[in-house]
Design an enzyme around this catalytic site. Structure first.
Site, mmCIF file in Angstrom:
data_model
loop_
_atom_site.group_PDB
_atom_site.id
_atom_site.type_symbol
_atom_site.label_atom_id
_atom_site.label_comp_id
_atom_site.label_asym_id
_atom_site.label_seq_id
_atom_site.Cartn_x
_atom_site.Cartn_y
_atom_site.Cartn_z
ATOM 1 N N ASP A 47 0.832 -1.200 0.000
ATOM 2 C CA ASP A 47 0.000 0.000 0.000
ATOM 3 C C ASP A 47 0.871 1.256 0.000
ATOM 4 O O ASP A 47 1.467 1.608 1.009
ATOM 5 C CB ASP A 47 -0.901 -0.006 1.249
ATOM 6 C CG ASP A 47 -1.849 1.183 1.270
ATOM 7 O OD1 ASP A 47 -2.875 1.125 0.563
ATOM 8 O OD2 ASP A 47 -1.555 2.175 1.968
ATOM 9 N N TYR A 52 3.539 9.607 -0.404
ATOM 10 C CA TYR A 52 4.653 8.948 0.285
ATOM 11 C C TYR A 52 5.973 9.093 -0.471
ATOM 12 O O TYR A 52 7.034 8.819 0.079
ATOM 13 C CB TYR A 52 4.392 7.443 0.485
ATOM 14 C CG TYR A 52 3.114 7.058 1.178
ATOM 15 C CD1 TYR A 52 2.327 8.000 1.848
ATOM 16 C CD2 TYR A 52 2.683 5.735 1.174
ATOM 17 C CE1 TYR A 52 1.148 7.619 2.482
ATOM 18 C CE2 TYR A 52 1.513 5.355 1.816
ATOM 19 C CZ TYR A 52 0.743 6.304 2.460
ATOM 20 O OH TYR A 52 -0.424 5.909 3.075
ATOM 21 N N LYS A 77 -2.408 6.354 -4.208
ATOM 22 C CA LYS A 77 -3.488 7.283 -3.858
ATOM 23 C C LYS A 77 -3.226 8.654 -4.468
ATOM 24 O O LYS A 77 -2.079 9.120 -4.480
ATOM 25 C CB LYS A 77 -3.606 7.420 -2.331
ATOM 26 C CG LYS A 77 -3.644 6.091 -1.591
ATOM 27 C CD LYS A 77 -3.675 6.254 -0.086
ATOM 28 C CE LYS A 77 -3.479 4.924 0.626
ATOM 29 N NZ LYS A 77 -2.073 4.519 0.765
ATOM 30 N N HIS A 110 -6.902 9.980 -1.780
ATOM 31 C CA HIS A 110 -6.240 9.877 -0.479
ATOM 32 C C HIS A 110 -7.075 10.436 0.678
ATOM 33 O O HIS A 110 -7.023 9.913 1.791
ATOM 34 C CB HIS A 110 -4.882 10.583 -0.527
ATOM 35 C CG HIS A 110 -3.902 10.058 0.477
ATOM 36 N ND1 HIS A 110 -2.577 9.864 0.206
ATOM 37 C CD2 HIS A 110 -4.057 9.659 1.761
ATOM 38 C CE1 HIS A 110 -1.968 9.377 1.285
ATOM 39 N NE2 HIS A 110 -2.843 9.248 2.234
#
Length: 275
Positions: A47, A52, A77, A110
């Site tokens: 994930d 990120y 996301k 997100h």
């Protein structure tokens, strides 16, 4: 229940199978070692997210692992500032390039942190990306019932997944109830409560000769959630998945279920009430 294994999956409304345990890679600037350890140990679900900034590393790990691409379920996301129709389509293309993939298994919005119009435009773009075969399944994250209702009222396709902060202290009952009713699979992020365990969790875990992290992963699975434990340490990645040789008894599930503090129990941003 005890028949669960690291290869257990749930079928999404898109028809694709989602592995019940995934590796979370949030705040991991060097996530390749964790991803490689996970894939070697039998995880088949990672994930990630655009926010990120580690999609390239995830892609490299999948290629280097020797596990065929089609056997690994990878999520990303759309970041909040990227909400909007054209910007979302561009973000999907950018993620494909960063991963080095032909498709992304699951793309989520997100969070709901924009506004109704932009959320719906973002969702329409994900529907389009799915039609084009760039993403296989689409969903949301941090969505409360209000945000999910916006999609339903607009007559648009229902999300396959809603990924929310979920653990014994913050059980998101209203969201879980809505998603169960509408066939939306719940994914639990921060299932390990970022290590902020109370004595009760430590004590109950001990009864099963498990550490609190393993106990919490198992609790999530027995509650019917897809669980996303995060660790940057390869040995923790492996031990967090060592949860298939025990089953939590009903009375211990009840004890832990009683620890819910609703939104007060959240340990992350948890923007499920965004306007």
């Amino acid at each position: 229940m005890s028949k669960l294994s690291l290869s257990s999956t749930v079928k999404l409304s898109s028809g694709y199978e989602l592995p019940l345990v995934g590796l979370g890679v949030y705040q991991n600037d060097d996530c390749k070692p964790a991803c490689l350890a996970a894939l070697k140990h039998g995880y088949r679900h990672i994930d990630s997210a655009r926010m990120y900034r580690n999609e390239e590393q995830v892609g490299e790990a999948v290629r280097e692992s020797g596990v065929p691409r089609e056997q690994v379920f990878v999520t990303s996301k759309i970041n909040n500032p990227e909400h909007g129709y054209e910007s979302t389509l561009a973000s999907v293309d950018d993620s494909l390039k960063k991963f080095g993939f032909d498709y992304i298994d699951l793309m989520l919005i997100h969070s709901p942190l924009s506004d109704k119009e932009r959320r719906l435009q973002t969702w329409k773009a994900l529907i389009e990306a799915k039609k084009q075969g760039k993403v296989r399944s689409i969903g949301v994250s941090n969505y409360g019932p209000k945000h999910l209702e916006e999609i339903r009222e607009a007559g648009l396709e229902t999300p396959s997944v809603n990924q929310v902060e979920l653990h014994p202290f913050c059980q998101q009952k209203e969201i879980v109830e809505y998603c169960n009713k509408h066939g939306i699979v719940i994914e639990a992020y921060s299932p390990l409560i970022r290590g902020k365990w109370n004595d009760k969790i430590v004590e109950v875990a001990k009864k099963y000769n498990k550490d609190p992290a393993q106990f919490l992963v198992r609790w999530s699975l027995q509650r019917g959630f897809v669980v996303l434990p995060k660790s940057a340490q390869p040995e923790r990645v492996v031990s967090n998945a060592n949860v298939f040789d025990f089953e939590i008894k009903e009375e211990d599930m009840a004890t832990v279920n009683a620890l819910d503090r609703g939104k007060e129990g959240a340990v992350t941003w948890n923007p499920v009430d965004a306007p």
